[in-house]
Design an enzyme around this catalytic site. Structure first.
Site, PDB file in Angstrom:
ATOM      1  N   LYS A  73       0.817  -1.392  -0.103  1.00  0.00           N
ATOM      2  CA  LYS A  73       0.033   0.109  -0.091  1.00  0.00           C
ATOM      3  C   LYS A  73       0.951   1.238   0.038  1.00  0.00           C
ATOM      4  CE  LYS A  73      -3.971   1.993   2.773  1.00  0.00           C
ATOM      5  NZ  LYS A  73      -4.767   1.693   3.888  1.00  0.00           N
ATOM      6  N   SER A 148      -9.681   1.686   3.054  1.00  0.00           N
ATOM      7  CA  SER A 148      -8.896   2.053   2.360  1.00  0.00           C
ATOM      8  C   SER A 148      -7.911   1.390   1.507  1.00  0.00           C
ATOM      9  CB  SER A 148      -8.153   3.140   3.211  1.00  0.00           C
ATOM     10  OG  SER A 148      -7.398   2.614   3.875  1.00  0.00           O
ATOM     11  N   SER A 172      -9.678  -1.238   7.179  1.00  0.00           N
ATOM     12  CA  SER A 172      -9.331  -0.804   5.786  1.00  0.00           C
ATOM     13  C   SER A 172      -8.697  -2.077   5.273  1.00  0.00           C
ATOM     14  CB  SER A 172      -8.321   0.405   6.029  1.00  0.00           C
ATOM     15  OG  SER A 172      -9.152   1.537   6.049  1.00  0.00           O
TER      16      SER A 172
END
Lengths: 475, 481
Positions: A73, A148, A172
């Site tokens: 990420k 996310s 997330s």
């Protein structure tokens, strides 16, 4: 879903194929660029690491993540690679150092192919809040992958890589894992070093892995866990040390959170899947008991006070003074801050900075922040206490399956509610896992969530692996 | 000042002496090239996290012990949020409602009497960087100072005169230096002081509105700024005006207070617990170990020097001002010198040699270890050599540190004149050549003894045994009466 590359075990059998397979992986990332999973690809670094892994394996080294191809990420720092956090304000920012998790992954033999898309500064539940474009759900391109950590979920679900790192603050990783039909584990707070993870809600944040199976999640978590001198909140608790994960073979006592199973927001298909899961577990001889978490319903408001308060402070450093974006029209100090932060941050980030600033302001502090801390403690105690009487708690991961792109983006409260089942584990710091169970009537994945006591990741994953074996055929 | 009373509290910021900064491993050192002592942690680079420096905690513990404060075994760090270019994270890591220590006091002498000021609290925090405003209106920032450990010592508002504040700051600096917690260099900003000043009518029970003076970078500035502010406030009250709380900056060159630009949106720092650092926990054993390793404090040393050693006040203060000086003196005494002689030597020849040669005390004591000087002092006190000879030996000793006093005595061919007959002849000649001085002595001016002794030493080139010479001289002076 199909794998586009051979499994890590297969690669370890003939390690010399690794550089080619890394090439394949990078090629499929480019081929599938319309999914919006990646924001940067690290070809040179990946090829260099692949060569190094080949020679290390050939010289007889046992690499716990040998053959693993992973994505990370883009809120986790990799030295000399871009670090955008999905934000315009970090335009052209390159990290000057690598996160501890990156060092540990590479030391263990993993090849990192790129950085993945995310909601700006990990704030969101759909990966629609990214300054670098949205990501799409591989099961239905009209739908969100969740967020996310949407890009990391898509990269694994689409078969581009074996595993990926996301980050959790309130769900997330588990929520996009559920939406994309893969496994996602939020470790115990302190289990994994946060050094190099760009902070959102520091008392909640944890680097969290995705993979297709619990066994693969285990391989990753085992490597990245453990205390770190550079993170004072990392824990010295012993790290799981079994070489590989075995599905749990004993009989379990499983707690069902009644309020969650009967929640009004729960979609019928998700309810049916939960009932299926419960029947299958009973049939396998496990004991199921009802558990009450009467204060868990306050999790969302508590979370949005604590997380935004910390975020308002954590994001103060993005001020246009030292790095990243600075607005071209600045004239004096006040305008450096005002124009840069106004134009550099997206709408959701600005909304949360304002909320967080508000709840910490004189006159409102006690009513919001102090109260939220007290309620957080009550919710955490309740959850930890419930976990004393059961092996795990079972809940749906999300109230619904993946929603349509644009469906909730203008309705923040409805977006926030997609985290209702995941947030309590973050508030309490306990580990929680999402495992895919079945598909709904639209063919979208449904995930189930297991929560476990602090620092029991290995047992939690082994229970997840046992549940994988109970799944209905055809999944 | 008629009818008014001054009310002042001081906030002292002391940079702690440590190898590395408070929350990272950058060197904690003054004077490096700008922005060279920095790393991701103190620069606030995205993803970096702070970690404790144990030495910071040890230094804070030393100070708390020296002030007699209550050390909190559990304290907590908080974030103080504000925007400024020299604050890279947008917040300062500080301690808000759970400080490292509370209470304690500091005693000092002002206008000849002892005053004691109570201390409210001492808390740990990190320093910010340094902004420099250039003539063209731009500002440049040096972040070397970011993350340097600070302790903020907040006094109770108990000062009633500007000189008291100055004397307190001076005593605090002396203490910080003595225990090695802060180098006390106000020019370099390692010790800084803010003052909260208000005035009220004598006898008034409540405090009136206060103003904060910043940038008081010397003891003189503290006194001047407080005096100026006192005058300003009284003048305003006398004209029927009202004091509004504000922050004023002391301009040292112009010796005047300049109101600082009012900060936008008032001072709401939105303190909240620093989530990146766990609660700071220390054990009683840690505190006890530090207590056991601490030197005697200046106050205790002064007590020892005056009560046990019966030294005069000047010597008591001189010797207790620096741990190196007191340590050296104590070793002189422990190795056999009398306290009186040790004090005389340290304050006299030793200090003179430091001044003449520009040596630090450390450098001096490397050249002339206390045990060596103690040998010379005892030789002198026994009368083996005269004081004049001892001074000559000392001067040779400091430039030839490899030699012992005995070797130098031999080298210089020093001997003591102890021939009573020979001395008698010299002295009686001197006495008879100075009838006027002799008459004065006989009128009761005993000081004349010194005059005659000086002549005796001159005549004998400092080689006369002083005690013997004095005995002979006294006999001659008194016998002819």
């Amino acid at each position: 879903m199909l794998r586009r590359i051979p499994s890590p075990a297969a690669i370890r059998q003939s390690p010399r194929r690794l550089p080619d397979i890394v090439g394949q992986s990078l090629a499929s990332a480019r081929e599938l660029s319309s999914l919006g999973a990646f924001v940067s690809l690290l070809d040179a670094r990946a090829h260099q690491q692949a060569q190094s892994v080949v020679s290390r394996i050939e010289s007889g080294e046992q690499l716990p993540l040998g053959g693993y191809i992973v994505a990370v990420k883009d809120n986790i720092a990799i030295k000399d690679a871009p670090l955008t956090c999905g934000s315009k304000i970090l335009d052209f920012h390159q990290s000057t150092f690598s996160a501890t998790v990156i060092e540990r992954l590479e030391e263990a033999g993993a090849v990192i192919i790129g950085k993945t898309n995310l909601d700006e500064f990990a704030m969101g539940s759909s990966t629609e809040n990214s300054a670098l474009g949205i990501a799409l759900n591989p099961f239905d391109p009209d739908r969100v992958p969740g967020g996310s950590s949407g890009g990391s979920a898509v990269a694994v679900a689409a078969g581009i890589c074996h595993a990926s790192l996301g980050s959790e603050t309130g769900g997330s990783v588990r929520q996009p894992a559920a939406f994309c039909g893969i496994c996602g584990l939020k470790p115990t707070y302190g289990r994994v070093s946060r050094y190099g993870l760009v902070a959102f809600g520091s008392s909640l944040d944890q680097v969290s892995p995705f993979a297709k199976t619990c066994a693969e999640v285990y391989d990753v978590i085992r490597v990245i866990s453990g205390s770190d001198q550079r993170d004072a909140t990392s824990s010295a608790a012993p790290v799981p040390d079994s070489a590989c994960l075995e599905p749990f073979s004993g009989k379990l006592r499983i707690g069902l959170v009644k309020d969650f199973l009967e929640h009004e927001a729960l979609e019928p298909d998700v309810r049916i899947a939960m009932n299926d899961t419960i029947s299958a577990l009973k049939k396998a001889g496990h004991e199921l008991v009802e558990v009450e978490l009467p204060n868990a319903k306050y999790s969302i408001p508590v979370y949005y006070i604590v997380a935004t308060a910390e975020a308002s402070s954590n994001l103060a450093r993005f001020d246009g003074v030292r790095y990243g974006y600075r607005h071209r029209d600045v004239t004096d100090l006040a305008s450096v801050y005002d124009l840069t932060r106004e134009a550099g941050f997206g709408k959701e980030v600005r909304r949360r900075i304002m909320m967080g600033t508000y709840v910490l302001s004189a006159g409102y502090y006690d009513a919001y922040y102090t109260t939220a801390l007290k309620v957080r403690r009550i919710i955490a105690d309740e959850l930890v206490n419930a976990l004393k009487y059961v092996d795990v708690l079972l809940t749906p991961t999300t109230p619904s399956t993946a929603f349509k792109i644009g469906e909730k983006i203008d309705d923040p409260v409805s977006m926030y509610l997609s985290d209702i089942f995941t947030v309590p584990a973050n508030l309490a710091g306990v580990p929680a896992l999402s495992v895919p169970w079945s598909l709904d009537s639209k063919g979208l994945p449904i995930g189930i969530q297991l929560m476990a006591p602090h620092f029991t990741e290995e047992k939690l994953l082994s229970i997840g692996a046992a549940i994988e074996l109970l799944r209905p055929e055809g999944k | 000042m008629s009818g008014y009373e001054l009310v002042v509290g001081l906030e002292i910021h002391a940079q702690l002496v440590t190898k590395t900064k408070a929350f990272c491993r950058c060197a904690n050192r003054y004077g490096a090239e700008p922005n060279t002592l920095v790393c991701p942690v103190c620069l606030g680079t995205p993803g970096a996290l702070p970690v404790f420096n144990r030495e910071v905690v040890a230094q804070a513990t030393r100070l708390a012990i020296a002030l007699g404060a209550d050390i909190h075994l559990h304290s907590r760090f908080d974030r103080k949020n504000y925007f400024y270019p020299d604050l890279p994270k947008g917040y300062q890591i500080s301690q808000f409602d759970h400080p490292f220590s509370t209470g304690g006091h500091l005693s000092f002498i002002v206008n000849g009497s002892t005053k004691s000021i109570n201390i409210t609290r001492a808390h740990l925090e990190e320093d910010a960087g340094k902004s420099m405003h250039l003539a063209d209106g731009s500002t440049i920032v040096d972040l070397n100072r970011c993350g340097v450990p600070l302790i903020e010592i907040v006094s109770e508002p108990e000062f009633r005169a500007a000189e008291e504040a100055g004397a307190y700051l001076s005593a605090m600096r002396e203490l910080l230096r003595f225990i090695g917690v802060c180098d006390g260099n106000m020019d370099e900003g390692s010790l800084r002081c803010d003052a909260n000043v208000s005035v009220r009518k004598i006898g008034e029970p409540e405090f009136r509105e206060r103003c904060e003076m910043k940038n008081l970078n010397s003891i003189r500035s503290v006194e001047r700024a407080i005096a100026a502010e006192t005058k300003r406030q009284i003048a305003i009250y006398e004209q029927g005006g009202v004091i509004h709380r504000q922050t004023l900056q002391w301009n040292e060159q112009e010796e005047r207070l300049i109101p600082m630009r009012v900060k936008e949106g008032s001072d709401d720092y939105r303190y909240f617990p620093e989530p990146d650092l766990p609660e700071l926990r220390i054990t009683q054993a840690f505190v006890d170990d530090i207590r056991a390793s601490m030197p005697m404090l200046p106050e205790q040393l002064r007590e020892k020097y005056s009560t046990t050693y019966k030294l005069n006040r000047e010597a008591v203060y001189y010797l207790a001002i620096d741990i190196r000086i007191s340590g050296y003196t104590d070793t002189l005494i422990e190795t056999g010198s009398t306290a009186q002689s040790a004090a005389k030597w340290v304050m006299g020849p030793v200090t003179r040699s430091l001044n003449e040669r520009g040596w630090s005390f450390d450098e001096f004591s490397r050249r002339v270890p206390a045990a060596t000087l103690s040998g010379l002092i005892q030789k002198t006190d026994r009368g083996d050599i005269t004081l004049g000879q001892a001074n000559a030996v000392f001067k040779a000793l400091i430039v030839k540190p490899e030699k012992s006093p005995d070797e130098i005595v031999a080298e210089l061919g020093i001997e003591v004149m102890r021939d009573e007959v020979k001395l008698g002849a010299i002295i009686s000649e001197i006495v008879s050549e100075h009838p006027e001085e002799l008459a004065k002595f006989r009128e009761g001016k005993t000081k004349m003894v010194g005059f005659f002794m000086g002549l005796v030493m001159q005549a004998t080139k400092g080689q006369a045994d002083a005690q013997l010479a004095k005995n002979v001289l006294m006999e001659l002076l008194e016998a002819k009466e």
